[in-house]
Design a protein around this motif. Structure first.
Motif, PDB file in Angstrom:
ATOM      1  N   ILE B   5      45.839  90.660  51.217  1.00 59.74           N
ATOM      2  CA  ILE B   5      45.007  91.290  52.242  1.00 59.74           C
ATOM      3  C   ILE B   5      43.843  90.373  52.595  1.00 59.74           C
ATOM      4  CG2 ILE B   5      43.615  93.305  52.859  1.00 59.74           C
ATOM      5  CD1 ILE B   5      46.564  93.941  52.353  1.00 59.74           C
ATOM      6  N   GLN B   6      43.673  90.136  53.879  1.00 58.93           N
ATOM      7  CA  GLN B   6      42.561  89.317  54.333  1.00 58.93           C
ATOM      8  C   GLN B   6      41.695  90.115  55.295  1.00 58.93           C
ATOM      9  OE1 GLN B   6      45.206  85.421  55.000  1.00 58.93           O
ATOM     10  NE2 GLN B   6      42.993  85.023  55.204  1.00 58.93           N
ATOM     11  N   SER B   7      40.397  89.870  55.197  1.00 56.88           N
ATOM     12  CA  SER B   7      39.488  90.499  56.151  1.00 56.88           C
ATOM     13  C   SER B   7      38.354  89.565  56.491  1.00 56.88           C
ATOM     14  CB  SER B   7      38.927  91.810  55.556  1.00 56.88           C
ATOM     15  OG  SER B   7      38.084  91.528  54.453  1.00 56.88           O
ATOM     16  N   CYS B  23      39.533  87.613  50.739  1.00 56.43           N
ATOM     17  CA  CYS B  23      40.948  87.617  50.408  1.00 56.43           C
ATOM     18  C   CYS B  23      41.172  88.437  49.154  1.00 56.43           C
ATOM     19  CB  CYS B  23      41.425  86.188  50.182  1.00 56.43           C
ATOM     20  SG  CYS B  23      43.077  86.049  49.474  1.00 56.43           S
ATOM     21  N   TYR B  24      42.146  89.346  49.213  1.00 59.44           N
ATOM     22  CA  TYR B  24      42.521  90.149  48.055  1.00 59.44           C
ATOM     23  C   TYR B  24      43.966  89.806  47.719  1.00 59.44           C
ATOM     24  CZ  TYR B  24      38.231  92.546  49.191  1.00 59.44           C
ATOM     25  OH  TYR B  24      36.917  92.818  49.448  1.00 59.44           O
ATOM     26  N   LYS B  52      40.029  82.191  38.265  1.00 66.17           N
ATOM     27  CA  LYS B  52      38.624  82.198  38.678  1.00 66.17           C
ATOM     28  C   LYS B  52      37.931  80.833  38.598  1.00 66.17           C
ATOM     29  CE  LYS B  52      38.891  85.590  35.998  1.00 66.17           C
ATOM     30  NZ  LYS B  52      38.652  86.596  34.937  1.00 66.17           N
ATOM     31  N   MET B  53      38.693  79.810  38.273  1.00 66.15           N
ATOM     32  CA  MET B  53      38.130  78.461  38.247  1.00 66.15           C
ATOM     33  C   MET B  53      38.785  77.644  39.354  1.00 66.15           C
ATOM     34  SD  MET B  53      35.992  78.359  35.678  1.00 66.15           S
ATOM     35  CE  MET B  53      35.847  76.633  35.212  1.00 66.15           C
ATOM     36  N   GLN B  54      37.988  76.778  40.006  1.00 66.62           N
ATOM     37  CA  GLN B  54      38.554  75.920  41.033  1.00 66.62           C
ATOM     38  C   GLN B  54      39.614  75.023  40.405  1.00 66.62           C
ATOM     39  OE1 GLN B  54      35.776  73.806  43.716  1.00 66.62           O
ATOM     40  NE2 GLN B  54      37.059  72.005  43.414  1.00 66.62           N
ATOM     41  N   SER B  55      40.796  74.975  41.003  1.00 64.77           N
ATOM     42  CA  SER B  55      41.855  74.163  40.414  1.00 64.77           C
ATOM     43  C   SER B  55      42.171  72.928  41.244  1.00 64.77           C
ATOM     44  CB  SER B  55      43.118  74.996  40.196  1.00 64.77           C
ATOM     45  OG  SER B  55      43.595  75.522  41.405  1.00 64.77           O
ATOM     46  N   ASP B  56      42.350  73.074  42.550  1.00 63.86           N
ATOM     47  CA  ASP B  56      42.608  71.919  43.411  1.00 63.86           C
ATOM     48  C   ASP B  56      41.688  71.991  44.621  1.00 63.86           C
ATOM     49  OD1 ASP B  56      46.127  72.141  42.742  1.00 63.86           O
ATOM     50  OD2 ASP B  56      44.686  70.711  41.930  1.00 63.86           O
ATOM     51  N   LYS B  57      41.399  70.822  45.150  1.00 63.00           N
ATOM     52  CA  LYS B  57      40.546  70.746  46.330  1.00 63.00           C
ATOM     53  C   LYS B  57      41.217  69.855  47.354  1.00 63.00           C
ATOM     54  CE  LYS B  57      35.618  70.304  47.366  1.00 63.00           C
ATOM     55  NZ  LYS B  57      34.299  69.929  46.825  1.00 63.00           N
ATOM     56  N   SER B  70      35.624  88.120  39.488  1.00 60.94           N
ATOM     57  CA  SER B  70      36.237  88.667  38.271  1.00 60.94           C
ATOM     58  C   SER B  70      37.417  89.582  38.586  1.00 60.94           C
ATOM     59  CB  SER B  70      35.204  89.412  37.425  1.00 60.94           C
ATOM     60  OG  SER B  70      34.613  90.452  38.181  1.00 60.94           O
ATOM     61  N   ASP B  71      37.420  90.193  39.779  1.00 58.68           N
ATOM     62  CA  ASP B  71      38.554  91.054  40.142  1.00 58.68           C
ATOM     63  C   ASP B  71      39.640  90.256  40.878  1.00 58.68           C
ATOM     64  OD1 ASP B  71      37.213  92.658  43.193  1.00 58.68           O
ATOM     65  OD2 ASP B  71      37.319  90.555  42.552  1.00 58.68           O
ATOM     66  N   TYR B  72      39.516  88.953  40.877  1.00 58.26           N
ATOM     67  CA  TYR B  72      40.462  87.987  41.455  1.00 58.26           C
ATOM     68  C   TYR B  72      40.397  87.878  42.967  1.00 58.26           C
ATOM     69  CZ  TYR B  72      42.489  87.386  36.868  1.00 58.26           C
ATOM     70  OH  TYR B  72      42.668  87.103  35.528  1.00 58.26           O
ATOM     71  N   HIS B  73      39.568  88.668  43.634  1.00 59.59           N
ATOM     72  CA  HIS B  73      39.464  88.445  45.060  1.00 59.59           C
ATOM     73  C   HIS B  73      38.673  87.165  45.301  1.00 59.59           C
ATOM     74  CE1 HIS B  73      35.258  89.932  45.576  1.00 59.59           C
ATOM     75  NE2 HIS B  73      35.336  89.389  46.783  1.00 59.59           N
ATOM     76  N   SER B  74      38.852  86.595  46.461  1.00 54.28           N
ATOM     77  CA  SER B  74      38.208  85.319  46.758  1.00 54.28           C
ATOM     78  C   SER B  74      37.492  85.407  48.095  1.00 54.28           C
ATOM     79  CB  SER B  74      39.249  84.194  46.812  1.00 54.28           C
ATOM     80  OG  SER B  74      38.647  82.955  47.137  1.00 54.28           O
ATOM     81  N   GLU B  75      36.446  84.620  48.218  1.00 51.84           N
ATOM     82  CA  GLU B  75      35.703  84.538  49.473  1.00 51.84           C
ATOM     83  C   GLU B  75      35.527  83.081  49.867  1.00 51.84           C
ATOM     84  OE1 GLU B  75      32.081  86.783  49.285  1.00 51.84           O
ATOM     85  OE2 GLU B  75      33.127  88.674  48.842  1.00 51.84           O
ATOM     86  N   LEU B  76      35.701  82.837  51.161  1.00 48.09           N
ATOM     87  CA  LEU B  76      35.474  81.512  51.726  1.00 48.09           C
ATOM     88  C   LEU B  76      34.220  81.605  52.579  1.00 48.09           C
ATOM     89  CD1 LEU B  76      36.507  78.584  52.301  1.00 48.09           C
ATOM     90  CD2 LEU B  76      37.748  79.543  54.255  1.00 48.09           C
TER      91      LEU B  76
END
Lengths: 112, 112
Positions: B5-7, B23-24, B52-57, B70-76
């Motif tokens: 889900i994106q908003s 992003c969920y 929850k840690m940056q892995s690739d860039k 912590s709930d795994y959602h992400s924000e850009l």
């Protein structure tokens, strides 16, 4: 680095025909390959994947062929339907990495 | 089945403004990816997070930042927006590495 390219930007077929979409990749360390379908206004939709230890995998109406010798990947769609009209992307990732690199899309146009 | 889900779905901003995309991921997916897709272009990888840690860039501008909560959602987070930032921004999630990425339907950002 990795570059991924598709041979044809647009493929036009008649309904019922078989479609073949091709993809070339440059990094011989590429290990995981995915085909995505993207319809207008939507995100890429997973179609089928294949790992480098295989050379062929079949799904429902779709087959992916992998030729590691020439670094070539193809997607075959059997009995193409109007609903298959979309942009198709191949995406690859090297062993040990999670990041997918997308190729340039091929637009598949299916006419009734 | 639950999808990514994106908003928001659409966002209009002016130059030099800031924007936050959310992003969920699919439940139990531990990896989140952000991609940018310009008109007629293939998706370009920006950044990813694993547990929850940056892995690739990838090709993420310094004006952009992201995090996974912590709930795994992400924000850009995007600052000092430029006209060239106008694009579709996709979030994808996966369970582990080298497994299919499942994409949301994107946020269309228009910078005027």
């Amino acid at each position: 680095g990795e570059s991924v390219g598709l041979h044809l930007p647009t493929l036009s077929v008649q309904e019922g025909d078989n479609s073949i979409i091709n993809c070339a990749y440059s990094n011989s360390a590429s290990d995981y390959f995915i085909w995505y379908k993207q319809e207008s206004g939507k995100g890429p939709q997973f179609i089928i994947d294949i790992r480098s230890n295989m050379d062929k995998r079949q799904g429902q109406r779709v087959t992916v062929l992998l030729n590691k010798t020439v670094k070539h990947l193809s997607l075959q769609i059997a009995a193409t339907q109007p609903g298959d009209s979309a942009v198709y992307f191949c995406a690859v990732t090297p062993l040990g990495y999670s990041t997918l690199t997308f190729g340039k899309g091929t637009m598949l146009l299916v006419s009734p | 089945a639950a999808g990514v889900i994106q908003s928001p779905r659409h966002l209009i901003k002016e130059k030099r403004e800031t924007a936050t995309l959310k992003c969920y991921p699919i439940p139990r997916h531990d990896t989140v990816y952000w991609y940018q897709q310009g008109p007629g272009q293939d998706p370009q990888f920006l950044i990813s997070f694993y547990e929850k840690m940056q892995s690739d860039k990838g090709s993420i501008p310094d004006r952009f930042s992201a995090q996974q909560f912590s709930d795994y959602h992400s924000e850009l987070n995007m600052s000092s927006l430029e006209l060239g930032d106008s694009a579709l921004y996709f979030c994808a999630s996966s369970y582990g590495r080298n497994s299919p990425l499942h994409f949301g339907n994107g946020t269309r950002l228009t910078v005027t």
